[in-house]
Design a protein around this motif. Structure first.
Motif, mmCIF file in Angstrom:
data_model
loop_
_atom_site.group_PDB
_atom_site.id
_atom_site.type_symbol
_atom_site.label_atom_id
_atom_site.label_comp_id
_atom_site.label_asym_id
_atom_site.label_seq_id
_atom_site.Cartn_x
_atom_site.Cartn_y
_atom_site.Cartn_z
ATOM 1 N N SER A 267 0.833 -1.208 0.000
ATOM 2 C CA SER A 267 0.000 0.000 0.000
ATOM 3 C C SER A 267 0.868 1.258 0.000
ATOM 4 O O SER A 267 1.884 1.323 0.690
ATOM 5 N N LYS A 268 0.434 2.261 -0.739
ATOM 6 C CA LYS A 268 1.130 3.546 -0.740
ATOM 7 C C LYS A 268 0.567 4.490 0.316
ATOM 8 O O LYS A 268 1.186 5.483 0.651
ATOM 9 N N VAL A 269 -0.608 4.167 0.846
ATOM 10 C CA VAL A 269 -1.253 5.022 1.837
ATOM 11 C C VAL A 269 -0.391 5.126 3.088
ATOM 12 O O VAL A 269 -0.150 6.226 3.600
ATOM 13 N N ASP A 270 0.092 3.993 3.587
ATOM 14 C CA ASP A 270 0.924 4.036 4.786
ATOM 15 C C ASP A 270 2.288 4.661 4.497
ATOM 16 O O ASP A 270 2.870 5.315 5.359
ATOM 17 N N ASP A 271 2.784 4.515 3.274
ATOM 18 C CA ASP A 271 4.044 5.173 2.913
ATOM 19 C C ASP A 271 3.898 6.687 3.036
ATOM 20 O O ASP A 271 4.768 7.363 3.583
ATOM 21 N N GLU A 272 2.791 7.214 2.520
ATOM 22 C CA GLU A 272 2.549 8.656 2.597
ATOM 23 C C GLU A 272 2.433 9.134 4.040
ATOM 24 O O GLU A 272 2.953 10.183 4.396
ATOM 25 N N GLN A 273 1.742 8.348 4.877
ATOM 26 C CA GLN A 273 1.590 8.712 6.288
ATOM 27 C C GLN A 273 2.954 8.840 6.950
ATOM 28 O O GLN A 273 3.226 9.813 7.642
ATOM 29 N N TRP A 274 3.818 7.863 6.739
ATOM 30 C CA TRP A 274 5.089 7.856 7.465
ATOM 31 C C TRP A 274 6.113 8.791 6.862
ATOM 32 O O TRP A 274 6.915 9.390 7.581
ATOM 33 N N LEU A 275 6.096 8.987 5.559
ATOM 34 C CA LEU A 275 6.959 10.022 4.982
ATOM 35 C C LEU A 275 6.530 11.395 5.483
ATOM 36 O O LEU A 275 7.366 12.233 5.831
ATOM 37 N N ALA A 276 5.229 11.624 5.511
ATOM 38 C CA ALA A 276 4.708 12.895 6.029
ATOM 39 C C ALA A 276 5.098 13.069 7.491
ATOM 40 O O ALA A 276 5.481 14.169 7.913
ATOM 41 N N TYR A 277 5.011 11.994 8.273
ATOM 42 C CA TYR A 277 5.393 12.080 9.688
ATOM 43 C C TYR A 277 6.846 12.523 9.837
ATOM 44 O O TYR A 277 7.157 13.433 10.607
ATOM 45 N N TRP A 278 7.758 11.873 9.107
ATOM 46 C CA TRP A 278 9.175 12.193 9.263
ATOM 47 C C TRP A 278 9.482 13.603 8.787
ATOM 48 O O TRP A 278 10.331 14.297 9.364
ATOM 49 N N ILE A 279 8.775 14.084 7.784
ATOM 50 C CA ILE A 279 8.939 15.473 7.337
ATOM 51 C C ILE A 279 8.510 16.422 8.454
ATOM 52 O O ILE A 279 9.233 17.350 8.821
ATOM 53 N N LEU A 280 7.332 16.178 9.014
ATOM 54 C CA LEU A 280 6.817 17.050 10.068
ATOM 55 C C LEU A 280 7.629 16.945 11.357
ATOM 56 O O LEU A 280 7.881 17.954 12.020
ATOM 57 N N TYR A 281 8.049 15.734 11.702
ATOM 58 C CA TYR A 281 8.860 15.558 12.914
ATOM 59 C C TYR A 281 10.204 16.275 12.765
ATOM 60 O O TYR A 281 10.685 16.912 13.704
ATOM 61 N N SER A 282 10.795 16.190 11.583
ATOM 62 C CA SER A 282 12.060 16.896 11.337
ATOM 63 C C SER A 282 11.868 18.402 11.468
ATOM 64 O O SER A 282 12.685 19.096 12.084
ATOM 65 N N PHE A 283 10.780 18.907 10.889
ATOM 66 C CA PHE A 283 10.483 20.331 10.982
ATOM 67 C C PHE A 283 10.255 20.745 12.438
ATOM 68 O O PHE A 283 10.784 21.765 12.896
ATOM 69 N N LEU A 284 9.492 19.951 13.171
ATOM 70 C CA LEU A 284 9.241 20.231 14.583
ATOM 71 C C LEU A 284 10.548 20.251 15.380
ATOM 72 O O LEU A 284 10.754 21.126 16.226
ATOM 73 N N THR A 285 11.422 19.322 15.101
ATOM 74 C CA THR A 285 12.713 19.265 15.795
ATOM 75 C C THR A 285 13.554 20.496 15.486
ATOM 76 O O THR A 285 14.181 21.072 16.390
ATOM 77 N N LEU A 286 13.577 20.912 14.221
ATOM 78 C CA LEU A 286 14.321 22.121 13.859
ATOM 79 C C LEU A 286 13.761 23.357 14.555
ATOM 80 O O LEU A 286 14.513 24.176 15.085
ATOM 81 N N VAL A 287 12.447 23.487 14.561
ATOM 82 C CA VAL A 287 11.806 24.624 15.229
ATOM 83 C C VAL A 287 12.125 24.590 16.717
ATOM 84 O O VAL A 287 12.446 25.617 17.322
ATOM 85 N N GLU A 288 12.058 23.410 17.291
ATOM 86 C CA GLU A 288 12.355 23.266 18.721
ATOM 87 C C GLU A 288 13.797 23.662 19.021
ATOM 88 O O GLU A 288 14.068 24.313 20.028
ATOM 89 N N MET A 289 14.725 23.282 18.157
ATOM 90 C CA MET A 289 16.131 23.656 18.359
ATOM 91 C C MET A 289 16.312 25.168 18.284
ATOM 92 O O MET A 289 17.045 25.757 19.079
ATOM 93 N N LEU A 290 15.636 25.800 17.327
ATOM 94 C CA LEU A 290 15.771 27.241 17.148
ATOM 95 C C LEU A 290 15.174 28.033 18.317
ATOM 96 O O LEU A 290 15.706 29.064 18.717
ATOM 97 N N PHE A 291 14.058 27.559 18.835
ATOM 98 C CA PHE A 291 13.341 28.296 19.865
ATOM 99 C C PHE A 291 13.495 27.695 21.263
ATOM 100 O O PHE A 291 12.696 27.997 22.147
ATOM 101 N N GLN A 292 14.505 26.875 21.463
ATOM 102 C CA GLN A 292 14.693 26.224 22.758
ATOM 103 C C GLN A 292 14.748 27.202 23.935
ATOM 104 O O GLN A 292 14.119 26.952 24.961
ATOM 105 N N PRO A 293 15.465 28.318 23.815
ATOM 106 C CA PRO A 293 15.475 29.255 24.959
ATOM 107 C C PRO A 293 14.076 29.754 25.327
ATOM 108 O O PRO A 293 13.772 29.934 26.499
ATOM 109 N N VAL A 294 13.226 29.971 24.357
ATOM 110 C CA VAL A 294 11.865 30.429 24.616
ATOM 111 C C VAL A 294 11.022 29.283 25.170
ATOM 112 O O VAL A 294 10.252 29.462 26.121
ATOM 113 N N LEU A 295 11.181 28.093 24.587
ATOM 114 C CA LEU A 295 10.389 26.940 25.019
ATOM 115 C C LEU A 295 10.723 26.505 26.445
ATOM 116 O O LEU A 295 9.882 25.915 27.119
#
Length: 139
Positions: free
Chosen positions: A37-65
Motif C-alpha cells: 500500500s502507498k497510503v501508509d508510505d505517505e503517512q510515514w513520509l509525512a510524519y518524518w517530514i513534520l517531525y524533522s520540521f518540529l525538531t528544527l523549530v524546537e532547536m531554534l526556539f529552545q530558549p523560549v520553550l
C-alpha cells in the motif's frame, strides 16, 4: 508508597516521548516500506517530514520553550496525534498545508500531484537542486 508511584509515573512519562516520537514511527515506517500500500508510505513520509520540521523549530526556539513548562506534554500530545493510525494526523497536515503550499508556490496552484500533469517537472527541479552538478566536481 507515594514516592514509588511518583517515580514510576515520571519514568513512564520519560519513556512516552521516545516511544511515541521514535520507536513506534520507526517500526511503522519499516512495516510501511514492506507493505504494498502507498497510503501508509505517505503517512510515514509525512510524519518524518513534520517531525524533522518540529525538531528544527524546537532547536531554534529552545530558549523560549524552556519558559513554557508544558511544552514537552504539548509536543507529546501533538506527536501522538500525528502518529496514531486512528487520526493519521501527519498525512492530514501534509495534505492540507504542506502539499498545498508547495504546489501553490512551485506548480502553479495545483493542490494534488495526481491532478497536475507536470508533477514530474517539479520532482526533477527538486532532484536537480539536491544533486550536485557533474561540472562542479573536478577530477
Amino acid at each position: 508508597m507515594e514516592d514509588r508511584l511518583w517515580t514510576f509515573l515520571t519514568f513512564v512519562h520519560t519513556l512516552a516521548g521516545p516511544a511515541t516520537m521514535l520507536l513506534y514511527p520507526l517500526y511503522a515506517s519499516v512495516m510501511a516500506i514492506e507493505s504494498t500500500s502507498k497510503v501508509d508510505d505517505e503517512q510515514w513520509l509525512a510524519y518524518w517530514i513534520l517531525y524533522s520540521f518540529l525538531t528544527l523549530v524546537e532547536m531554534l526556539f529552545q530558549p523560549v520553550l524552556d519558559w513554557f513548562p508544558l511544552w514537552y506534554d504539548v509536543k507529546l500530545a501533538f506527536v501522538a496525534w500525528l502518529v496514531l493510525p486512528q487520526f493519521r494526523g501527519a498525512a492530514f497536515i501534509y495534505e492540507k498545508f504542506v502539499r498545498e503550499q508547495l504546489f501553490k508556490k512551485y506548480a502553479g496552484g495545483a493542490l494534488r500531484h495526481s491532478q497536475y500533469p507536470n508533477t514530474s517537472k517539479l520532482k526533477n527541479k527538486f532532484a536537480d537542486f539536491l544533486t550536485p552538478n557533474k561540472e562542479d566536481h573536478h577530477s
